[in-house]
Design a protein around this motif. Structure first.
Motif, PDB file in Angstrom:
ATOM      1  N   LEU A  50       0.799  -1.222   0.000  1.00 50.39           N
ATOM      2  CA  LEU A  50       0.000   0.000   0.000  1.00 50.39           C
ATOM      3  C   LEU A  50       0.836   1.278   0.000  1.00 50.39           C
ATOM      4  O   LEU A  50       0.473   2.274  -0.627  1.00 50.39           O
ATOM      5  N   TYR A  51       1.966   1.237   0.706  1.00 55.71           N
ATOM      6  CA  TYR A  51       2.703   2.477   0.930  1.00 55.71           C
ATOM      7  C   TYR A  51       4.161   2.435   0.480  1.00 55.71           C
ATOM      8  O   TYR A  51       4.829   3.471   0.501  1.00 55.71           O
ATOM      9  N   GLY A  52       4.645   1.284   0.074  1.00 56.02           N
ATOM     10  CA  GLY A  52       6.083   1.160  -0.136  1.00 56.02           C
ATOM     11  C   GLY A  52       6.736   1.112   1.227  1.00 56.02           C
ATOM     12  O   GLY A  52       6.715   0.082   1.905  1.00 56.02           O
ATOM     13  N   VAL A  53       7.274   2.237   1.658  1.00 56.29           N
ATOM     14  CA  VAL A  53       7.721   2.408   3.045  1.00 56.29           C
ATOM     15  C   VAL A  53       6.895   3.545   3.638  1.00 56.29           C
ATOM     16  O   VAL A  53       6.917   4.665   3.126  1.00 56.29           O
ATOM     17  N   LEU A  54       6.156   3.244   4.702  1.00 54.75           N
ATOM     18  CA  LEU A  54       5.310   4.266   5.329  1.00 54.75           C
ATOM     19  C   LEU A  54       6.182   5.176   6.194  1.00 54.75           C
ATOM     20  O   LEU A  54       6.742   4.740   7.198  1.00 54.75           O
ATOM     21  N   ARG A  55       6.268   6.451   5.806  1.00 53.84           N
ATOM     22  CA  ARG A  55       7.090   7.419   6.541  1.00 53.84           C
ATOM     23  C   ARG A  55       6.266   8.603   7.046  1.00 53.84           C
ATOM     24  O   ARG A  55       6.794   9.451   7.761  1.00 53.84           O
ATOM     25  N   ILE A  95      13.073  -2.692  22.062  1.00 48.78           N
ATOM     26  CA  ILE A  95      14.504  -2.787  22.340  1.00 48.78           C
ATOM     27  C   ILE A  95      15.285  -2.936  21.038  1.00 48.78           C
ATOM     28  O   ILE A  95      16.332  -2.307  20.840  1.00 48.78           O
ATOM     29  N   TRP A  96      14.769  -3.745  20.134  1.00 48.61           N
ATOM     30  CA  TRP A  96      15.418  -3.931  18.828  1.00 48.61           C
ATOM     31  C   TRP A  96      15.540  -2.611  18.077  1.00 48.61           C
ATOM     32  O   TRP A  96      16.609  -2.263  17.564  1.00 48.61           O
ATOM     33  N   ALA A  97      14.450  -1.865  17.994  1.00 48.00           N
ATOM     34  CA  ALA A  97      14.451  -0.605  17.241  1.00 48.00           C
ATOM     35  C   ALA A  97      15.463   0.377  17.830  1.00 48.00           C
ATOM     36  O   ALA A  97      16.200   1.055  17.093  1.00 48.00           O
ATOM     37  N   TRP A  98      15.490   0.468  19.145  1.00 54.20           N
ATOM     38  CA  TRP A  98      16.404   1.387  19.829  1.00 54.20           C
ATOM     39  C   TRP A  98      17.859   0.961  19.661  1.00 54.20           C
ATOM     40  O   TRP A  98      18.732   1.782  19.374  1.00 54.20           O
ATOM     41  N   LEU A 138      11.801   4.546  14.219  1.00 56.01           N
ATOM     42  CA  LEU A 138      10.345   4.477  14.296  1.00 56.01           C
ATOM     43  C   LEU A 138       9.747   3.981  12.982  1.00 56.01           C
ATOM     44  O   LEU A 138       8.801   3.175  12.990  1.00 56.01           O
ATOM     45  N   VAL A 139      10.281   4.440  11.865  1.00 62.22           N
ATOM     46  CA  VAL A 139       9.808   3.960  10.561  1.00 62.22           C
ATOM     47  C   VAL A 139      10.019   2.454  10.449  1.00 62.22           C
ATOM     48  O   VAL A 139       9.149   1.719   9.943  1.00 62.22           O
ATOM     49  N   ALA A 140      11.149   1.971  10.941  1.00 61.42           N
ATOM     50  CA  ALA A 140      11.430   0.537  10.881  1.00 61.42           C
ATOM     51  C   ALA A 140      10.387  -0.261  11.650  1.00 61.42           C
ATOM     52  O   ALA A 140       9.894  -1.288  11.171  1.00 61.42           O
ATOM     53  N   VAL A 141      10.016   0.209  12.842  1.00 57.59           N
ATOM     54  CA  VAL A 141       9.032  -0.497  13.663  1.00 57.59           C
ATOM     55  C   VAL A 141       7.676  -0.536  12.970  1.00 57.59           C
ATOM     56  O   VAL A 141       7.039  -1.591  12.870  1.00 57.59           O
ATOM     57  N   VAL A 142       7.209   0.607  12.516  1.00 55.82           N
ATOM     58  CA  VAL A 142       5.874   0.678  11.908  1.00 55.82           C
ATOM     59  C   VAL A 142       5.781  -0.214  10.678  1.00 55.82           C
ATOM     60  O   VAL A 142       4.763  -0.891  10.465  1.00 55.82           O
TER      61      VAL A 142
END
Length: 310
Positions: free
Chosen positions: A37-42, A233-236, A246-250
């Motif tokens: 839907l978004y490619g990468v949602l940013r 924890i992974w994202a941080w 945050l983009v990675a998590v979403v």
């Protein structure tokens, strides 16, 4: 006053709201659906609510933060009163477990009995992320008092979630968050939490140890409390930039609003308020109320003053 430290406090609460709003429109989607839907949602886009709207994650966090800021300390009875007032507004996004507890309280059941009853009836399906999502104000207030931090992190979970995994997850997350707020590096913050929470469930410790080594495809994203802890924890750990983390998590999909809210607290504390994109901050709202970010900044400032003036 340390300006850098204050920015960390402010970044933490604003990070919750921004993560919540960014993840809201794609909650429950798979990573494949988001990509299609978004490619990468940013950006914040329309979803279950108009773009930028927060959900129960931020509202519960603000209720807890307001309670502590006004009383100067954590008080369970006051916190649950505020959560009940919030529940009576017909809140958007409330989780099943939290709703079961709050419904009983709203009917007049003592809140401690309500929590115990729901835990007894539905265990083991009671280890959701509903208390982890809101626990960061405890770290803001008690970052210099580790005994209080662990005690009140558990107690804040017990407002709705009595499952030991939820209590341990809140305590561990806040132990890491407290050190980050004080400017510790990532490795030392994790080591500190491991030492302080050595008595916690081995499942919590194992998950955190695994999280720092995983690839994105291996990160769990469900509403299970340990999945959300691991995701945050992974994202941080893996990202040196608030936006990229945050983009990675979403874009992992799953319980995106809560995973991003919890990750946002930690990323915001790590990189500070100024690292949070202005275009995101400007868009965050609750219904038509555009003052959410201002509320976060003001509450974080008050909690900073309480923590530093002890």
């Amino acid at each position: 006053m340390s300006v850098e430290r204050l920015k960390r406090f402010q970044g933490c609460l604003v990070g919750v709201a921004v993560g919540d709003a960014l993840g809201m429109p794609v909650e429950g989607m798979s990573r494949e659906d988001i990509k299609r839907l978004y490619g990468v949602l940013r950006e914040m886009v329309d979803g279950f609510r108009p773009a930028g709207n927060i959900t129960d994650d931020t509202m519960q966090t603000l209720a807890l933060a307001e309670s502590i800021a006004e009383l100067g300390e954590f008080n369970a009875d006051d916190a649950i009163r505020r959560l009940l007032n919030w529940y009576r507004t017909d809140p958007f996004g409330i989780g099943i477990h939290t709703s079961r507890v709050m419904e009983l309280i709203d009917r007049g059941v003592n809140w401690r009995e309500a929590v115990e009853r729901v835990e007894r009836l539905y265990r083991p399906w009671t280890a959701g992320n509903g208390s982890l999502m809101r626990c960061s104000p405890i770290a803001l207030r008690y970052c210099r008092d580790i005994v209080g931090l662990v005690e009140f992190s558990r107690a804040s979970s017990l407002l709705t979630h009595a499952n030991p995994l939820c209590q341990d997850a809140c305590a561990f997350f806040n132990a890491v968050l407290a050190r980050v707020l004080l400017g510790w590096d990532k490795k030392d913050a994790i080591s500190f939490a491991m030492e302080v929470l050595a008595h916690a469930s081995h499942e919590v410790i194992d998950r955190v140890q695994e999280a720092i080594h995983k690839s994105p495809d291996e990160v769990p994203t469900s509403g299970f409390v340990l999945d959300t802890l691991e995701c945050a924890i992974w994202a941080w750990w893996q990202h040196d930039d608030f936006e990229e983390g945050l983009v990675a998590v979403v874009n992992l999909g799953g319980d995106t609003d809560t995973n991003a809210a919890v990750a946002g607290a930690l990323l915001g504390a790590q990189y500070g308020l100024d690292a949070i994109p202005q275009r995101w901050r400007e868009k965050v709202r609750w219904r038509d109320d555009t003052t959410v970010v201002d509320k976060c900044v003001n509450l974080a400032t008050r909690l900073y003053e309480l923590a530093m003036n002890e």
